[in-house]
Design an enzyme around this catalytic site. Structure first.
Site, PDB file in Angstrom:
ATOM      1  N   THR A  33       0.839  -1.199   0.000  1.00 46.65           N
ATOM      2  CA  THR A  33       0.000   0.000   0.000  1.00 46.65           C
ATOM      3  C   THR A  33       0.876   1.251   0.000  1.00 46.65           C
ATOM      4  O   THR A  33       2.026   1.230   0.434  1.00 46.65           O
ATOM      5  CB  THR A  33      -0.949   0.020   1.211  1.00 46.65           C
ATOM      6  OG1 THR A  33      -0.204   0.252   2.422  1.00 46.65           O
ATOM      7  CG2 THR A  33      -1.708  -1.284   1.318  1.00 46.65           C
ATOM      8  N   SER A  66       2.230   2.709  -2.556  1.00 44.09           N
ATOM      9  CA  SER A  66       3.435   2.270  -3.271  1.00 44.09           C
ATOM     10  C   SER A  66       3.677   2.996  -4.581  1.00 44.09           C
ATOM     11  O   SER A  66       4.412   2.508  -5.439  1.00 44.09           O
ATOM     12  CB  SER A  66       3.354   0.756  -3.528  1.00 44.09           C
ATOM     13  OG  SER A  66       2.091   0.383  -4.029  1.00 44.09           O
ATOM     14  N   TYR A  73       1.374  11.806  14.658  1.00 46.97           N
ATOM     15  CA  TYR A  73       2.021  10.787  13.822  1.00 46.97           C
ATOM     16  C   TYR A  73       2.658   9.710  14.693  1.00 46.97           C
ATOM     17  O   TYR A  73       2.468   8.507  14.462  1.00 46.97           O
ATOM     18  CB  TYR A  73       3.083  11.439  12.943  1.00 46.97           C
ATOM     19  CG  TYR A  73       3.935  10.459  12.175  1.00 46.97           C
ATOM     20  CD1 TYR A  73       3.427   9.776  11.077  1.00 46.97           C
ATOM     21  CD2 TYR A  73       5.258  10.212  12.538  1.00 46.97           C
ATOM     22  CE1 TYR A  73       4.199   8.871  10.368  1.00 46.97           C
ATOM     23  CE2 TYR A  73       6.041   9.313  11.831  1.00 46.97           C
ATOM     24  CZ  TYR A  73       5.513   8.643  10.754  1.00 46.97           C
ATOM     25  OH  TYR A  73       6.288   7.742  10.053  1.00 46.97           O
TER      26      TYR A  73
END
Length: 264
Positions: free
Chosen positions: A13, A15, A154
């Site tokens: 993913t 990518s 994050y």
């Protein structure tokens, strides 16, 4: 060590560029049929062309979808119903003062960095377990362990991803499926270049900016430089291989020694 993934399908993913594309290239070079995902057709086409050049003869599939949503996960699963290797690399990051992070931003980071992986593991793990073989890797970050003051949302999302990996490894126990986290250190990607310049200013060369960033914001690094994406990919390809059959439930570091710990 010969890492042969011939006959295997691998989904990566996020990518279409950066670390995800480097991982996809590494898996394709090892023989895997590789599925690229992203939100833009043009960027996916560029990524597919890059992969074809780096891994001649490799089979590549592209799926345009927004995996930060449940609908995107359903679209990918409908297009690629089964996979042997799942690399949850999709993630977003960016600096925001801690007290300014809104509820909406917290939700966006959780949806993109955590729930995108959870949904796909939920979709693909049963088939892997039924076939008795599979590899799932969630690309985490040094920020999971060393929460950065400039982007705690994050860091928290990546900490959660470590727990997701450990929990699903227990769900997969004894099935022939391994589930691991890869703790990537500060890595050189186009997005990180923008991030570095945002923090240290654009009035200098890239080499100067990188050195200043590492000195001011990542002084713990034992490399003293940003990691290149293919260095992350090397570890991911190994963990995707039959040779890594006894490694599961782990948080494996490829962080340049950034995390100051004698244990993984």
């Amino acid at each position: 060590m010969h890492l042969d993934l011939s006959g295997r399908t691998a989904i990566v993913t996020g990518s279409s560029q950066g670390i995800g594309l480097a991982i996809a290239v590494g898996l394709a070079q090892a023989g895997a049929r590789t599925v690229l995902t992203g939100r833009g057709d043009e960027r996916l086409l560029q990524a597919a062309n890059h992969l074809a050049g780096a891994a001649p003869g490799a089979e590549v599939v592209t799926v345009r979808c927004d995996l930060a949503t449940a609908e995107g996960a359903e679209l990918l699963h409908a297009g690629v119903p089964d996979t042997d290797i799942l690399v949850n690399n999709l993630g977003i990051f960016g600096p925001t003062p801690a007290l300014d992070i809104t509820d909406e931003q917290w939700r966006e980071y959780f949806d993109t960095n955590v729930l995108s992986a959870v949904r796909l593991i939920r979709a693909y793990l049963p088939g892997m377990a039924e076939r008795g073989w599979g590899r799932i890797q969630n690309i985490a970050s040094d920020s999971a362990l060393v929460i950065p003051a400039e982007m705690i949302h994050y860091g928290v999302s990546k900490t959660a991803l470590l727990a997701v990996s450990r929990g699903f490894a227990k769900e997969a126990a004894g099935s022939g499926v391994t589930v691991n986290s890869v703790i990537a250190g500060p890595t050189h990607t186009p997005g990180v270049e923008d991030f570095v310049y945002e923090l240290v200013g654009r009035d200098r060369s890239w080499d100067e900016a990188q050195r200043e960033f590492m000195r001011l914001y990542r002084p713990q690094s034992l490399l003293g430089r940003l990691i290149e994406p293919n260095e992350i990919a090397h570890l991911v390809v190994y963990l995707s291989s039959p040779q890594a059959s006894a490694t599961t439930g782990a948080a494996v570091r490829v962080d340049g020694g950034y995390v100051d710990s004698v244990v993984p």
